[in-house]
Design a protein around this motif. Structure first.
Motif, PDB file in Angstrom:
ATOM      1  N   GLY A 156       9.974  13.868   5.549  1.00 41.24           N
ATOM      2  CA  GLY A 156       9.012  12.780   5.764  1.00 41.24           C
ATOM      3  C   GLY A 156       8.199  13.006   7.027  1.00 41.24           C
ATOM      4  N   ALA A 157       7.010  12.401   7.048  1.00 43.81           N
ATOM      5  CA  ALA A 157       6.178  12.462   8.256  1.00 43.81           C
ATOM      6  C   ALA A 157       6.942  11.832   9.414  1.00 43.81           C
ATOM      7  CB  ALA A 157       4.865  11.722   8.020  1.00 43.81           C
ATOM      8  N   GLN A 158       7.798  10.872   9.096  1.00 42.19           N
ATOM      9  CA  GLN A 158       8.551  10.184  10.136  1.00 42.19           C
ATOM     10  C   GLN A 158       9.381  11.171  10.937  1.00 42.19           C
ATOM     11  OE1 GLN A 158       7.875   7.084  10.638  1.00 42.19           O
ATOM     12  NE2 GLN A 158       9.275   6.867  12.341  1.00 42.19           N
TER      13      GLN A 158
ATOM     14  N   THR B  72      -5.103   8.987  12.885  1.00 46.24           N
ATOM     15  CA  THR B  72      -5.227   9.122  11.426  1.00 46.24           C
ATOM     16  C   THR B  72      -6.719   9.293  11.107  1.00 46.24           C
ATOM     17  OG1 THR B  72      -5.170   6.689  11.403  1.00 46.24           O
ATOM     18  CG2 THR B  72      -3.159   7.810  10.761  1.00 46.24           C
TER      19      THR B  72
ATOM     20  N   TYR C  72       0.827  -1.213   0.000  1.00 44.67           N
ATOM     21  CA  TYR C  72       0.000   0.000   0.000  1.00 44.67           C
ATOM     22  C   TYR C  72       0.860   1.263   0.000  1.00 44.67           C
ATOM     23  CZ  TYR C  72       0.976   1.530   4.709  1.00 44.67           C
ATOM     24  OH  TYR C  72       1.602   2.039   5.800  1.00 44.67           O
ATOM     25  N   TRP C  73       2.173   1.086   0.208  1.00 46.97           N
ATOM     26  CA  TRP C  73       2.985   2.274   0.452  1.00 46.97           C
ATOM     27  C   TRP C  73       3.582   2.893  -0.813  1.00 46.97           C
ATOM     28  CZ3 TRP C  73       4.360  -2.626   2.274  1.00 46.97           C
ATOM     29  CH2 TRP C  73       5.388  -3.251   1.602  1.00 46.97           C
TER      30      TRP C  73
ATOM     31  N   MET D 102      -5.233   4.143   9.796  1.00 44.65           N
ATOM     32  CA  MET D 102      -4.234   3.158   9.359  1.00 44.65           C
ATOM     33  C   MET D 102      -4.067   2.142  10.475  1.00 44.65           C
ATOM     34  SD  MET D 102      -2.234   2.615   6.819  1.00 44.65           S
ATOM     35  CE  MET D 102      -1.789   0.911   6.687  1.00 44.65           C
TER      36      MET D 102
ATOM     37  N   TYR E 227      -0.272   2.895  13.174  1.00 35.35           N
ATOM     38  CA  TYR E 227       0.885   2.961  12.267  1.00 35.35           C
ATOM     39  C   TYR E 227       2.191   2.744  13.036  1.00 35.35           C
ATOM     40  CZ  TYR E 227       4.130   4.873   8.792  1.00 35.35           C
ATOM     41  OH  TYR E 227       5.161   5.043   7.910  1.00 35.35           O
TER      42      TYR E 227
ATOM     43  N   ARG F 192      11.299  11.854   0.581  1.00 38.53           N
ATOM     44  CA  ARG F 192      11.344  12.195   2.015  1.00 38.53           C
ATOM     45  C   ARG F 192      10.948  13.657   2.219  1.00 38.53           C
ATOM     46  NH1 ARG F 192       9.621   9.227   3.355  1.00 38.53           N
ATOM     47  NH2 ARG F 192      10.132   9.266   5.554  1.00 38.53           N
TER      48      ARG F 192
ATOM     49  N   TYR G 220      -1.798  10.395  18.991  1.00 35.50           N
ATOM     50  CA  TYR G 220      -1.560  10.232  17.552  1.00 35.50           C
ATOM     51  C   TYR G 220      -2.796   9.595  16.919  1.00 35.50           C
ATOM     52  CZ  TYR G 220      -0.073   7.964  13.244  1.00 35.50           C
ATOM     53  OH  TYR G 220      -0.002   7.544  11.943  1.00 35.50           O
TER      54      TYR G 220
ATOM     55  N   TYR H 226      -1.979  11.176   6.121  1.00 38.31           N
ATOM     56  CA  TYR H 226      -1.035  10.603   5.149  1.00 38.31           C
ATOM     57  C   TYR H 226      -1.632  10.339   3.780  1.00 38.31           C
ATOM     58  CZ  TYR H 226      -3.399   6.253   6.107  1.00 38.31           C
ATOM     59  OH  TYR H 226      -4.356   5.298   6.214  1.00 38.31           O
TER      60      TYR H 226
ATOM     61  N   ALA I 247       7.705  16.080   3.668  1.00 43.02           N
ATOM     62  CA  ALA I 247       6.408  16.194   4.335  1.00 43.02           C
ATOM     63  C   ALA I 247       6.282  17.602   4.886  1.00 43.02           C
ATOM     64  CB  ALA I 247       6.321  15.162   5.457  1.00 43.02           C
TER      65      ALA I 247
ATOM     66  N   LYS J  61       2.631   9.768  -0.548  1.00 43.58           N
ATOM     67  CA  LYS J  61       1.582   9.109  -1.332  1.00 43.58           C
ATOM     68  C   LYS J  61       1.235   9.915  -2.584  1.00 43.58           C
ATOM     69  CE  LYS J  61       0.715   5.777   1.607  1.00 43.58           C
ATOM     70  NZ  LYS J  61       2.077   5.873   2.168  1.00 43.58           N
TER      71      LYS J  61
ATOM     72  N   ASP K 152      -2.212  12.670  11.576  1.00 43.82           N
ATOM     73  CA  ASP K 152      -1.418  12.156  10.453  1.00 43.82           C
ATOM     74  C   ASP K 152      -2.361  11.989   9.262  1.00 43.82           C
ATOM     75  OD1 ASP K 152       0.155  10.850   8.673  1.00 43.82           O
ATOM     76  OD2 ASP K 152       0.585   9.095   9.919  1.00 43.82           O
TER      77      ASP K 152
HETATM   78  C1  LIG Z   1      -0.041   6.099   8.541  1.00 46.04           C
HETATM   79  C2  LIG Z   1       1.095   6.619   7.720  1.00 46.04           C
HETATM   80  N1  LIG Z   1       1.592   7.824   7.991  1.00 46.04           N
HETATM   81  C3  LIG Z   1       2.607   8.350   7.278  1.00 46.04           C
HETATM   82  C4  LIG Z   1       3.158   7.645   6.232  1.00 46.04           C
HETATM   83  C5  LIG Z   1       4.235   8.267   5.399  1.00 46.04           C
HETATM   84  O1  LIG Z   1       5.304   8.645   6.120  1.00 46.04           O
HETATM   85  P1  LIG Z   1       6.566   9.374   5.447  1.00 46.04           P
HETATM   86  O2  LIG Z   1       6.138  10.755   5.079  1.00 46.04           O
HETATM   87  O3  LIG Z   1       7.576   9.331   6.510  1.00 46.04           O
HETATM   88  O4  LIG Z   1       6.944   8.587   4.235  1.00 46.04           O
HETATM   89  C6  LIG Z   1       2.706   6.371   5.937  1.00 46.04           C
HETATM   90  C7  LIG Z   1       3.350   5.612   4.875  1.00 46.04           C
HETATM   91  O5  LIG Z   1       2.932   4.656   4.368  1.00 46.04           O
HETATM   92  C8  LIG Z   1       1.639   5.846   6.700  1.00 46.04           C
HETATM   93  O6  LIG Z   1       1.144   4.632   6.447  1.00 46.04           O
END
Ligand SMILES: Cc1ncc(COP(=O)(O)O)c(C=O)c1O
Length: 495
Positions: free
Chosen positions: A199-201, A268, A136-137, A273, A225, A341, A266, A303, A343, A334, A301
């Protein structure tokens, strides 16, 4: 000085001579500060030309084993610490490092050490191309996307300055993001409210660092997530799991389940997710109320919030946030590609300064090149066109997948909220504890799925599959589902 002339026959002659002399230096046969025989003598000893000897000596000098003194000759270095491509000693493969003294390590490092291995995760992501790719990613790309992206990247390469980027984010990109999130997600903000992250990370990490981890807790969707969960765990937070159902986070459980020290949550809300629920309006209000009563902050989030098919439009939680309780996190993973990377975060106003400073301290800002390419891609309209094109692709794949799952695995409970890039399939309790063997059997048939167990605090509770439709070729969807159905039947029969 007599030196040994041992040629091991591996590689070019100058490399063999280099190794022979290096060995004499390392073994102490040639003493520190000692003068080497002249180039002429070495050439005669090794039976090589002077040029070859010169090459060997240059390599030895570059690696710090010898130095030359004009008019006097070549000498063994006085200090061999750190000399050589292998740190002045034997090759890394032959070295035996001392055992790790963990008493010097931070709590963060200890938690990172005990996290599941990043290498294994990366290997799984980049495993050989599966035939039936239900991951899915990975978003879809088109030829037109590639061409426009190359144009934006080429223009960015010409435009970027030589200095460090603005840690807040490139102004042009923040301007484009602000316009986009206002229009598409009702996040009404100015460019200065937007912070660009890797990235969201990274956003999860930076937010964690702005709150008390040790002794603190984060209320977290269960299942949820895992990459976000790992970030909070590594930063010292206890995880307070709050259940989700088909509508998303069970906000009515918060008062009872979220401990007093949970000042972060946290969620979504646009597409939970991994289960897929879209948080209804009453729950959104309940969530914001809870945050205000507890003086807590919510990480929204978002995403994949831009992908809606059968679902009606639901604005972001941030759009309802009157009290400054929500960190809005969006990502290009996405909508463009996860490899960028890139966000963006719209933090509560009062925490904007701390958040930008944290970004500065951590990495001095995201790459100007990538940011500028993305900014031009958005500004030119190519991003909007790309989103429209991939939405059409996803809509077709989604319909085919849902049709096929309903026909071939009718006994499973399909959660499809009409949004996002994946659906969730409850297989039933009979499959608890069997998801691992199921995924292994499917991977033998070249079927790739993300591992749903990762999303559970206790993986034994998992009895579902996550099926993404962004990557898979439409003609392969039904065949892939047929393989999954056959495998499920086989496992049921064997039970
Ligand atoms: C719930 C969720 N948040 C965030 C992300 C994306 O994170 P990032 O921006 O770090 O790639 C994903 C990626 O699949 C996700 O499943």
């Amino acid at each position: 000085v007599t030196i040994r002339t041992i040629l091991d026959g591996k590689g070019a002659l100058y490399q063999q001579i280099y190794r022979s002399i290096r060995e004499d230096i390392l073994s102490g046969r040639l003493k520190r500060g000692e003068r080497l025989p002249s180039v002429r003598e070495l050439a005669s000893d090794f039976g090589a030309s002077r040029m070859v000897i010169q090459d060997s000596l240059e390599c030895l000098a570059a690696d710090g084993f010898v130095y030359s003194s004009p008019g006097r000759g070549v000498f063994v270095s006085d200090n061999l610490d750190g000399a050589g491509p292998h740190g002045g000693s034997r090759p890394a493969s032959a070295r035996v490092e001392s055992p790790l003294d963990q008493s010097a390590l931070s709590e963060f490092a200890m938690r990172a050490l005990s996290a599941s291995p990043a290498d294994a995760f990366y290997k799984r992501l980049s495993a050989r191309a599966p035939i039936f790719d239900f991951a899915y990613w990975m978003p879809a790309t088109t030829d037109s996307f590639r061409a426009k992206w190359v144009q934006a990247a080429a223009a960015a390469a010409k435009l970027i300055g030589a200095s460090y980027p603005d840690p807040h984010g490139e102004p042009l990109l923040r301007q484009e993001i602000a316009k986009y999130v206002c229009r598409a997600r009702d996040v009404f903000c100015e460019p200065e409210d937007v912070v660009v992250c890797s990235g969201a990370q990274q956003a999860f990490d930076l937010i964690s660092r702005c709150f008390k981890g040790e002794g603190g807790a984060v209320a977290f969707e269960e299942p949820g997530y895992f990459n976000a969960r790992r970030s909070f765990e590594a930063n010292g937070f206890a995880i307070a799991p709050i259940g989700v159902d088909d509508k998303g986070l069970q906000t009515f459980l918060l008062d009872e389940m979220a401990p007093r020290n949970a000042r972060l949550l946290y969620a979504t809300p646009s597409h939970q997710m991994p289960v897929g629920g879209i948080l209804p309006l009453e729950r959104r209000r309940e969530l914001l109320d809870w945050a205000e009563r507890r003086s807590a902050y919510i990480i929204e989030d978002d995403y994949d919030g831009e992908f809606r098919f059968a679902a009606k439009y639901v604005p972001s939680l941030k759009s309802m946030d009157e009290k400054g309780r929500v960190f809005y996190v969006g990502t290009f993973s996405k909508t463009i590609l996860p490899s960028l990377r890139l966000a963006y975060v719209v933090p509560p106003k009062q925490l904007l300064g701390a958040f930008v400073n944290a970004k500065m301290i951590i990495d001095h800002g995201a790459s100007s090149f990538v940011q500028t390419a993305a900014a031009l891609f958005l500004e030119s309209g190519a991003f909007a066109q790309h989103l429209a094109a991939v939405k059409r692709i996803y809509a077709e794949r989604r319909d085919l997948l849902i049709e096929s799952l309903s026909a071939r695995i009718p006994e499973a409970r399909l959660i499809d909220s009409g949004a996002g890039l994946h659906v969730h399939l409850y297989l039933g309790e009979a499959f608890r504890g069997k998801i691992g063997p199921l995924l292994s059997a499917l991977s033998q048939k070249s079927i790739l799925l993300s591992d749903p167990r990762d999303y559970y605090m206790d993986p034994a509770n998992c009895d579902s599959l996550i099926l993404g439709y962004a990557q898979i070729h439409p003609e392969l969807i039904d065949e892939g589902v047929a393989h999954i159905a056959a495998q499920l039947q086989m496992m049921k029969a064997a039970a």
